[in-house]
Design a protein around this motif. Sequence first.
Motif, mmCIF file in Angstrom:
data_model
loop_
_atom_site.group_PDB
_atom_site.id
_atom_site.type_symbol
_atom_site.label_atom_id
_atom_site.label_comp_id
_atom_site.label_asym_id
_atom_site.label_seq_id
_atom_site.Cartn_x
_atom_site.Cartn_y
_atom_site.Cartn_z
ATOM 1 N N SER A 135 30.734 38.206 34.486
ATOM 2 C CA SER A 135 30.816 36.923 33.796
ATOM 3 C C SER A 135 31.920 36.909 32.747
ATOM 4 N N GLN A 136 32.202 38.083 32.139
ATOM 5 C CA GLN A 136 33.262 38.136 31.124
ATOM 6 C C GLN A 136 34.618 37.755 31.719
ATOM 7 N N LEU A 137 34.818 38.069 32.994
ATOM 8 C CA LEU A 137 36.104 37.769 33.618
ATOM 9 C C LEU A 137 36.303 36.270 33.807
ATOM 10 N N TYR A 138 35.206 35.526 33.885
ATOM 11 C CA TYR A 138 35.298 34.087 34.114
ATOM 12 C C TYR A 138 35.393 33.294 32.800
ATOM 13 N N GLN A 139 35.409 34.008 31.682
ATOM 14 C CA GLN A 139 35.443 33.327 30.391
ATOM 15 C C GLN A 139 36.848 32.816 30.054
ATOM 16 N N THR A 140 37.872 33.419 30.665
ATOM 17 C CA THR A 140 39.251 33.005 30.418
ATOM 18 C C THR A 140 39.979 32.826 31.747
ATOM 19 N N ALA A 141 41.137 32.167 31.670
ATOM 20 C CA ALA A 141 41.950 31.944 32.873
ATOM 21 C C ALA A 141 43.412 31.766 32.456
ATOM 22 N N THR A 142 44.301 31.999 33.408
ATOM 23 C CA THR A 142 45.708 31.681 33.231
ATOM 24 C C THR A 142 46.042 30.495 34.115
ATOM 25 N N ILE A 143 46.697 29.493 33.554
ATOM 26 C CA ILE A 143 47.141 28.312 34.302
ATOM 27 C C ILE A 143 48.640 28.447 34.535
ATOM 28 N N TYR A 144 49.054 28.301 35.801
ATOM 29 C CA TYR A 144 50.457 28.470 36.180
ATOM 30 C C TYR A 144 51.070 27.100 36.446
ATOM 31 N N ASN A 145 52.141 26.784 35.738
ATOM 32 C CA ASN A 145 52.785 25.478 35.877
ATOM 33 C C ASN A 145 53.885 25.463 36.926
ATOM 34 N N PHE A 165 45.579 28.366 39.009
ATOM 35 C CA PHE A 165 44.928 29.163 37.974
ATOM 36 C C PHE A 165 44.286 30.398 38.592
ATOM 37 N N LEU A 166 44.072 31.392 37.762
ATOM 38 C CA LEU A 166 43.351 32.608 38.135
ATOM 39 C C LEU A 166 42.528 33.058 36.941
ATOM 40 N N ASN A 167 41.311 33.528 37.202
ATOM 41 C CA ASN A 167 40.501 34.109 36.141
ATOM 42 C C ASN A 167 40.713 35.619 36.043
ATOM 43 N N ALA A 168 40.882 36.252 37.180
ATOM 44 C CA ALA A 168 41.108 37.704 37.181
ATOM 45 C C ALA A 168 41.719 38.100 38.512
ATOM 46 N N LEU A 169 42.299 39.299 38.516
ATOM 47 C CA LEU A 169 43.044 39.771 39.681
ATOM 48 C C LEU A 169 42.886 41.284 39.789
ATOM 49 N N GLU A 170 42.677 41.756 41.006
ATOM 50 C CA GLU A 170 42.629 43.193 41.276
ATOM 51 C C GLU A 170 43.577 43.547 42.408
ATOM 52 N N VAL A 171 44.280 44.652 42.264
ATOM 53 C CA VAL A 171 45.007 45.293 43.368
ATOM 54 C C VAL A 171 44.612 46.762 43.315
ATOM 55 N N VAL A 172 43.839 47.204 44.295
ATOM 56 C CA VAL A 172 43.241 48.533 44.253
ATOM 57 C C VAL A 172 43.403 49.214 45.602
ATOM 58 N N SER A 173 43.832 50.472 45.575
ATOM 59 C CA SER A 173 43.923 51.249 46.811
ATOM 60 C C SER A 173 42.546 51.429 47.428
ATOM 61 N N MET A 174 42.514 51.522 48.741
ATOM 62 C CA MET A 174 41.282 51.835 49.442
ATOM 63 C C MET A 174 41.602 52.880 50.505
ATOM 64 N N PRO A 175 40.648 53.689 50.899
ATOM 65 C CA PRO A 175 40.915 54.683 51.940
ATOM 66 C C PRO A 175 41.331 54.001 53.239
ATOM 67 N N ASP A 176 42.408 54.483 53.846
ATOM 68 C CA ASP A 176 42.905 53.847 55.069
ATOM 69 C C ASP A 176 41.870 53.870 56.180
ATOM 70 N N GLU A 177 41.021 54.914 56.191
ATOM 71 C CA GLU A 177 40.052 55.035 57.285
ATOM 72 C C GLU A 177 38.949 53.989 57.223
ATOM 73 N N ILE A 178 38.903 53.222 56.145
ATOM 74 C CA ILE A 178 37.884 52.164 56.057
ATOM 75 C C ILE A 178 38.060 51.169 57.203
ATOM 76 N N ILE A 179 39.304 50.872 57.557
ATOM 77 C CA ILE A 179 39.561 49.971 58.675
ATOM 78 C C ILE A 179 40.163 50.791 59.807
ATOM 79 N N ALA A 180 39.355 51.058 60.839
ATOM 80 C CA ALA A 180 39.838 51.793 62.003
ATOM 81 C C ALA A 180 40.814 50.921 62.786
#
Length: 832
Positions: free
Chosen positions: A78-88, A170-185
């Motif tokens: 919920s803390q992530l939804y408390q703020t946002a960035t608006i892109y013009n 707009f965006l409230n939050a953003l993630e870019v995170v590595s994942m193990p390649d084997e997750i998707i065969a």
Amino acid sequence: MMCNHRIALAVIILSCLVLFSEAYTPPDNYLVDCGSQTNTTVYNSRIFLAEESASKFFSGPQIVLAENPNPVPSSDYSQLYQTATIYNGTSCYKFPISKIGRHWIRLYFYPFRHDGYDMSKMSFTVSAQNTDLLNGFRATGEAVMKEFSLNVTSGNLIINIIPDTGSNAFLNALEVVSMPDEIIADRAKDLLAGTFTGLGGQTLEHVWRVNMGGPLVTPLNDTLNRTWIPDAPYLIQGNLAKNSSNINAVKYEPGMATSDIAPPFVYGTLQQVNMEGNHDTIVNVTWKFNVSVGFRHLVRFHFCDIVSQSVNLLYFNVYIDSLFVSSSERELQSILSKLATPYYLDAVTPVSTSHTISVKVGSASSFPTPKNAILNGLEIMKLIEVHAAPSSGSGSNVALIAGVSGGVLVGLVLPAGIGCLLYRRRRRRWRKTTKETNPELSRSWIPLSTDGGMQTTSMVSRHSNGTRTSPSPGHYFGYRFPLVIIQEATNNFDEKDVIGIGGFGKVYKGVMSDGTSVAVKRGNSRSQQGHAEFRTEIDMLSQFRHKHLVSLIGYCDEDNEMILIYEYMERGTLKSHLYGQGLPSLGWRERLEICVGAARGLHYLHTSHAKAVIHRDVKSANILLDENLMAKVADFGLSKAGPDMDQTHVSTAVKGSFGYLDPEYFRRQQLTEKSDVYSFGVVLFEVLCARPAVDPSLPREMVNLAEWAMQWQKKGQLAQIIDPALAGKINANSLRKFGETAEKCLADYGVDRPSMADVLWNLEYALQLQEAGVSSGAEENSTNMISDTSSQITTSLSHVDRILAAAQFDASSVDDGSMSQVFSQLVKSEGR
């Protein structure tokens, strides 16, 4: 009793500690709390950076930091939804990638009002690499997290945020995170074709992640910070199912599923058949989920037998809708022979035509009682279309960007850049013109016109009280069709009339009231894809009229539909006549004439306007054939205006199709007409060899048609790989000229490739060499016949050069067959 509870609690805590000790540590882990002025910590360990701290990754115009004035519904995020960035304006985040491979992108949205901005009314696109993750997206009033996984193949991942014209993003939050390649065969069961390969290169949207028979599983209990929701709301006839739990029994074994595939809190719970009163009957336990129409989906089933007292007691089948997926006597037999051992099964569905998908596990009728069935967990992922793919990295100069490395890889990351800005300006001009000329159409498309004016159709439904006109196909062009007219022409989009399915949607054969056949392409309005292609197709085809370009007759945008109406092409696609469709094989002369016709259409695009028009998706599937096998280039959804006179290229994000992409365009993001020439070179080899541009089922050295064919061409042994149906039927000199033409088209650098005018010349030459060889009755390798013909051509070259220099190749000149006449006069004796 109290002692037993404490022991059980201690065991669970211990399992959690073991789980965290083995947790995956992502090499790339970018977390951004958009709009926040301080870092935000969730789940005790995940730190989302404040906007200012993440500014080093950001580039774009003015942004607005917004804070929600109202309390956000309580949740761990919920803390992530408390703020946002608006892109013009068009903006991007550029994240350095330390480990190439599969990554998650998670986008958080919760619209609220801030200082005159209403986020719930914002419409925008979010893209990464070559893919629109969200297209024309508009957030609802609920907090939502959109999760995607894609295979990052460069040192940077750029996420573009592109507001629609007149809107913000707009965006409230953003993630870019590595994942193990084997997750998707890379492979999965294909419910249509047996085996689906290339999953490792697909971009996926994770739509559902469900824990059967168990409670909510939070990121605290998942090594990859995933959330698994309970299945109860999606279970149909819950009285037929019974849940069970035995988390401590789960034991991961080598070669099977790992805790990264799914945690023990998923494999340790399940739904099974409620055996009470059902011992002698066949029972299906069914779940139903909402999905997007017009997409294929990867469905992952998680199994772990924690209920049987001994092995081989479970005999059941697995279904998706009415399609059989697997059974315990097939794929599941060996894995269910080990108790409490996690296993998963992947299946790729056909393109969805319904907004829901049903998943079933049911008793197998051919086995004795007890007729039980289980399912521990389920994931549903949407396959998102990717327009481009990278080289395999071999360093070969002719390596076609096929994207094959144990399958098909997705393309490298490329920014929207100038292409986005040009698109936005064009759309802004369109909206301004629409509002000024017809306020009622201010929310829809400008009716097309062949004379630059506005037109609307006078046709009405035959069921109305009005009259209905029946203009000729030529008069249909430029009309904005009422939906009722199209519904009548297609029998209300009867599935029996479907003649093709593509990324944009289905294509129907329709018949107008006067008996004129048309092809009706209906976009998927809810797929959030295809809007840009729809606009571009109208914009481009309203400017063209040429016998070797498929004509756009009209369109419809009523009731949020995206429908395009074209002239009907009786013989379908060139691709369907080359392989895989069971249609009669084309002769060499027919194939040459088709290539010549397609080359004329592309030459017209490149030369008939002040700016060249670059098709950007030239492939055999986009070359259509009429009843006389005359070729017409189709599908202009990716087309783009070429460079100005004082420029050499257009800088734009890479788009195209697997196997056809120009390597120079890919490397430098610089688009020219020579990019079409490269793709057409691939088509030429496709025509000669009658096989796909990319075929992952073949040995590695054969997967990429361009690479493979060029190896044989350079050895002078191209005849070894031609379509067997053409064996002994091609004049050797015609084949030589054809091979040389394809080779030149596939030069690694555009400056070394011929223009489409040169390609057209050489294909006409190859056609005349074939005709001369056949008419003379000479042997295939006769040099006398070729020498005589060549001398005829040489004597006329200076004359033809003057003709070509003076010709403008406008629609009328090419339609009149002037190019054919030129070449016919050069080669045919009767024309001299």
